[in-house]
Motif scaffolding. Structure first.
Motif, PDB file in Angstrom:
ATOM      1  N   ALA B 151      54.954  52.013 -30.615  1.00 55.20           N
ATOM      2  CA  ALA B 151      55.105  52.024 -29.163  1.00 55.20           C
ATOM      3  C   ALA B 151      55.307  50.610 -28.637  1.00 55.20           C
ATOM      4  O   ALA B 151      56.183  50.358 -27.811  1.00 55.20           O
ATOM      5  CB  ALA B 151      53.882  52.677 -28.524  1.00 55.20           C
ATOM      6  N   LEU B 154      58.892  49.170 -29.748  1.00 61.35           N
ATOM      7  CA  LEU B 154      60.022  49.838 -29.084  1.00 61.35           C
ATOM      8  C   LEU B 154      60.054  49.524 -27.586  1.00 61.35           C
ATOM      9  O   LEU B 154      61.121  49.295 -27.016  1.00 61.35           O
ATOM     10  CB  LEU B 154      59.947  51.356 -29.283  1.00 61.35           C
ATOM     11  CG  LEU B 154      60.572  51.932 -30.547  1.00 61.35           C
ATOM     12  CD1 LEU B 154      60.408  53.450 -30.539  1.00 61.35           C
ATOM     13  CD2 LEU B 154      62.050  51.569 -30.668  1.00 61.35           C
ATOM     14  N   GLN B 155      58.885  49.517 -26.948  1.00 58.02           N
ATOM     15  CA  GLN B 155      58.867  49.209 -25.512  1.00 58.02           C
ATOM     16  C   GLN B 155      59.305  47.769 -25.263  1.00 58.02           C
ATOM     17  O   GLN B 155      60.020  47.482 -24.313  1.00 58.02           O
ATOM     18  CB  GLN B 155      57.477  49.449 -24.900  1.00 58.02           C
ATOM     19  CG  GLN B 155      57.090  50.916 -24.748  1.00 58.02           C
ATOM     20  CD  GLN B 155      57.971  51.686 -23.749  1.00 58.02           C
ATOM     21  OE1 GLN B 155      58.929  51.163 -23.185  1.00 58.02           O
ATOM     22  NE2 GLN B 155      57.633  52.947 -23.555  1.00 58.02           N
ATOM     23  N   GLU B 157      61.323  46.008 -27.101  1.00 57.78           N
ATOM     24  CA  GLU B 157      62.774  45.952 -27.315  1.00 57.78           C
ATOM     25  C   GLU B 157      63.531  46.548 -26.130  1.00 57.78           C
ATOM     26  O   GLU B 157      64.576  46.053 -25.727  1.00 57.78           O
ATOM     27  CB  GLU B 157      63.133  46.744 -28.572  1.00 57.78           C
ATOM     28  CG  GLU B 157      63.005  45.961 -29.843  1.00 57.78           C
ATOM     29  CD  GLU B 157      63.718  46.692 -30.972  1.00 57.78           C
ATOM     30  OE1 GLU B 157      64.820  46.268 -31.343  1.00 57.78           O
ATOM     31  OE2 GLU B 157      63.161  47.706 -31.444  1.00 57.78           O
ATOM     32  N   SER B 158      62.964  47.645 -25.613  1.00 55.88           N
ATOM     33  CA  SER B 158      63.624  48.327 -24.514  1.00 55.88           C
ATOM     34  C   SER B 158      63.623  47.448 -23.251  1.00 55.88           C
ATOM     35  O   SER B 158      64.625  47.344 -22.535  1.00 55.88           O
ATOM     36  CB  SER B 158      62.928  49.670 -24.299  1.00 55.88           C
ATOM     37  OG  SER B 158      63.047  50.114 -22.998  1.00 55.88           O
ATOM     38  N   ALA B 161      66.167  44.748 -23.721  1.00 57.74           N
ATOM     39  CA  ALA B 161      67.537  45.232 -23.519  1.00 57.74           C
ATOM     40  C   ALA B 161      67.857  45.285 -22.019  1.00 57.74           C
ATOM     41  O   ALA B 161      68.942  44.883 -21.595  1.00 57.74           O
ATOM     42  CB  ALA B 161      67.710  46.609 -24.161  1.00 57.74           C
ATOM     43  N   LEU B 162      66.895  45.739 -21.219  1.00 57.22           N
ATOM     44  CA  LEU B 162      67.118  45.789 -19.775  1.00 57.22           C
ATOM     45  C   LEU B 162      67.397  44.390 -19.227  1.00 57.22           C
ATOM     46  O   LEU B 162      68.235  44.180 -18.364  1.00 57.22           O
ATOM     47  CB  LEU B 162      65.885  46.366 -19.047  1.00 57.22           C
ATOM     48  CG  LEU B 162      65.609  47.856 -19.227  1.00 57.22           C
ATOM     49  CD1 LEU B 162      64.342  48.250 -18.475  1.00 57.22           C
ATOM     50  CD2 LEU B 162      66.784  48.695 -18.744  1.00 57.22           C
ATOM     51  N   GLU B 165      70.859  43.012 -20.517  1.00 58.94           N
ATOM     52  CA  GLU B 165      72.001  43.692 -19.912  1.00 58.94           C
ATOM     53  C   GLU B 165      71.946  43.609 -18.392  1.00 58.94           C
ATOM     54  O   GLU B 165      72.674  44.307 -17.700  1.00 58.94           O
ATOM     55  CB  GLU B 165      72.033  45.146 -20.405  1.00 58.94           C
ATOM     56  CG  GLU B 165      72.307  45.244 -21.904  1.00 58.94           C
ATOM     57  CD  GLU B 165      71.813  46.558 -22.514  1.00 58.94           C
ATOM     58  OE1 GLU B 165      71.618  47.518 -21.749  1.00 58.94           O
ATOM     59  OE2 GLU B 165      71.610  46.599 -23.741  1.00 58.94           O
ATOM     60  N   ARG B 167      69.909  44.781 -16.155  1.00 57.51           N
ATOM     61  CA  ARG B 167      69.761  46.061 -15.478  1.00 57.51           C
ATOM     62  C   ARG B 167      68.385  46.218 -14.826  1.00 57.51           C
ATOM     63  O   ARG B 167      67.996  47.312 -14.448  1.00 57.51           O
ATOM     64  CB  ARG B 167      70.012  47.216 -16.464  1.00 57.51           C
ATOM     65  CG  ARG B 167      71.457  47.287 -16.907  1.00 57.51           C
ATOM     66  CD  ARG B 167      71.738  48.554 -17.680  1.00 57.51           C
ATOM     67  NE  ARG B 167      71.123  48.530 -19.002  1.00 57.51           N
ATOM     68  CZ  ARG B 167      70.329  49.487 -19.486  1.00 57.51           C
ATOM     69  NH1 ARG B 167      70.030  50.533 -18.751  1.00 57.51           N
ATOM     70  NH2 ARG B 167      69.838  49.402 -20.690  1.00 57.51           N
ATOM     71  N   LYS B 179      56.279  51.483 -18.666  1.00 53.08           N
ATOM     72  CA  LYS B 179      56.483  50.734 -19.911  1.00 53.08           C
ATOM     73  C   LYS B 179      55.361  49.712 -20.120  1.00 53.08           C
ATOM     74  O   LYS B 179      54.823  49.567 -21.211  1.00 53.08           O
ATOM     75  CB  LYS B 179      57.828  50.010 -19.876  1.00 53.08           C
ATOM     76  CG  LYS B 179      59.023  50.958 -20.027  1.00 53.08           C
ATOM     77  CD  LYS B 179      60.327  50.199 -19.816  1.00 53.08           C
ATOM     78  CE  LYS B 179      61.532  51.055 -20.121  1.00 53.08           C
ATOM     79  NZ  LYS B 179      61.586  51.488 -21.535  1.00 53.08           N
TER      80      LYS B 179
END
Lengths: 148, 364
Positions: B151, B154-155, B157-158, B161-162, B165, B167, B179
């Motif tokens: 968890a 992955l969080q 990394e997520s 990514a935001l 990018e 976002r 998150k």
């Protein structure tokens, strides 16, 4: 506990990923990542609930991510129950596990693939895309939103 | 204890069997090297082996038994009436035998030699068992640590990514908050697992620092149960704390929190969702009694001692995760204050863990 989240503009049932994991935070996290990549997700805490849900629902997921550490129904029982439903027998299953021997566990229940926890985001998406070719392309990411 | 007595001469074989039986051993006999090898496969506890045998000599039998993994750890006493010189004795030991007795020898010497070898074998078995437990533990521990790590990584990394990018601003604030909550919760969980691991090495090394102070055990139990409210909500557990009034004693507050919390978490793990009760009462002026009762799967009688050992769990069900340290830690802490822990259970109906603590902490 059942949650379906659809990526915006997704009317295509072939991009639904079913995530079965008894740990809520893991389920939510994997759901987040997939949703963000343009998939729709169905999140369920156990194999028995997944079978029950799939039996009553018109949505056929393109792949099932299955954690093997689940109370109540083990992996073999899950595979049998899933394959007994005609519409689901062709749906591939990817085993998710933190076990050292995840490859053997997956082979033992004749799953189509495995992912060992912890998993990199890239590897998770690659595995899912392999089974969901109709999914949105990598560069085409709609903003994540949740619709239950 | 079953001893294999190998000798081709009937008179010597009879004599040695007599000696062994007088000392309480059970004896199996063999008349040749081949027969000895065959009977060794039945796992006797030790072998008394004559050097001079008609087919394969005792040295060679020793060598073969020690090369075969299945028989390598069976202690071998070589003996001979004819080959008694230093060279023979050395060759015997070099061939893998564990002792060499030149005849004539007394019955007491033979049985004392065998007992000494059995003690060494026992120690070896215990060491191997400890190693096996450690391996099981390492594999469980890595499994337990990987789950929250999944968890967290992955969080992270997520979120990254935001950011990359650009976002951030397109994502609803509650998504970001969720998150961050998961990151917080799971990194705290990782921290707790690591603390447990450190507790084990600290407790085992005896470096167990206690800071006793006067406090009310009822109050502490209520506070621990309150602090677990998030877990109760998530796992859908109703927990009630029963106490008739304050039960003041002199103990270490942090360690007692750990005791109550481990017992309650244990009840949640095996309690199958049914209500859990924590009860605190005084037993006279000197004793405090705290019990945690669940209505879950219960514990079979044969498991009731074992569950307090390190790395042991009430079930071998891989669906119920855990280090197998919680109850062991509880027992170490309770023991440090001169207290005891007991478990009562009817399988299928639940379990009750009861700790009894002297109110004026007798620190051991």
């Amino acid at each position: 506990m059942t949650e379906i989240r659809t990526a915006e503009g997704d009317a295509n049932s072939r991009t639904h990923v079913l995530v079965v994991d008894d740990e809520e935070d893991i389920r939510e996290t994997i759901g987040d990542v997939l949703l963000d990549a343009g998939f729709s997700v169905i999140l369920l805490p156990s194999g028995s609930e997944a079978i029950e849900w799939l039996g009553n629902c018109p949505i056929v997921p393109c792949v099932i991510l299955l954690d093997l550490m689940m109370p109540r129904m083990d992996g073999t029982q899950f595979m049998e129950a899933k394959n007994a439903v005609a519409a689901l027998s062709e749906v591939p299953v990817i085993v998710l596990s933190a076990s050292n021997n995840v490859a053997q566990l997956a082979a033992a229940i004749k799953a189509q693939g495995f992912i060992r926890k912890p998993v990199r985001m890239k590897d998770l998406l690659t595995s899912v895309r392999e089974h969901c070719p109709h999914s949105p392309a990598c560069e085409d990411k709609p903003p994540a939103s949740a619709v239950v | 204890m079953r001893i294999l007595n190998v000798n081709d001469r009937a008179a010597s074989r009879y004599l040695i069997t007599q000696m062994l039986e007088q000392n309480g051993f059970t004896v199996v006999e063999a008349e040749s090297g081949e027969e000895a090898l065959a009977k060794a496969a039945e796992q006797p506890d030790a072998i008394v082996l004559d050097v001079k045998l008609p087919d394969i000599d005792g040295y060679e039998v020793s060598r073969r038994l020690k090369l075969d993994e299945a028989t390598a750890s069976i202690p071998i006493v070589l003996s001979s009436a004819a080959f008694v010189g230093v060279d023979y004795r050395v060759e015997g030991l070099e061939s893998g035998a564990d002792a060499y007795l030149a005849q004539p020898f007394e019955s007491q010497e033979l049985s004392a030699t065998i007992r000494a070898l059995l003690r060494a074998r026992q120690a070896e078995k215990r060491a191997l068992e400890a190693l096996r437990l450690r391996d099981v533990f390492l594999s469980t521990a890595s499994h337990e640590l990987r789950t929250p790590l999944t968890a967290v990584s992955l969080q992270a990394e997520s979120l990254r990514a935001l950011w990359e990018e650009k976002r951030w601003n397109k994502v609803p604030p509650e998504t970001i908050k969720k998150k961050l909550d998961i990151l917080n919760r799971q990194s705290e969980h990782l921290g707790n697992l690591i603390d447990q691991l450190l507790d084990v090495s600290r407790l085992r090394a005896g470096g167990f620092h206690l800071e006793p102070e006067d406090f009310d055990l009822s109050e502490l139990a209520r506070q621990v149960v309150d602090e677990l409210s998030e877990v109760q909500e998530r796992l859908k557990y109703v927990t009630c704390v029963e106490s008739a009034g304050p039960v003041i004693g002199n103990w270490d507050r942090t360690r007692m929190e750990q005791v109550v919390s481990n017992l309650v978490m244990n009840a949640y793990k095996y309690g199958q969702g049914r209500p859990v009760t924590v009860a605190v009462r005084a037993n006279g002026d000197n004793l405090a009694v705290l019990s945690v009762t669940d209505q879950g799967m219960g514990i079979d009688e044969i498991d009731r001692e074992r569950i307090f050992e390190r790395f042991e769990r009430a079930t071998s069900d891989p669906n119920l995760p855990g280090f197998g340290l919680g109850l062991w830690i509880v027992r170490q802490i309770v023991g440090a204050f001169g207290g005891t822990i007991e478990v009562e259970s009817s399988p299928g109906k639940g379990a009750r863990f009861t700790i009894k603590l002297p109110r004026q902490g007798v620190i051991q």
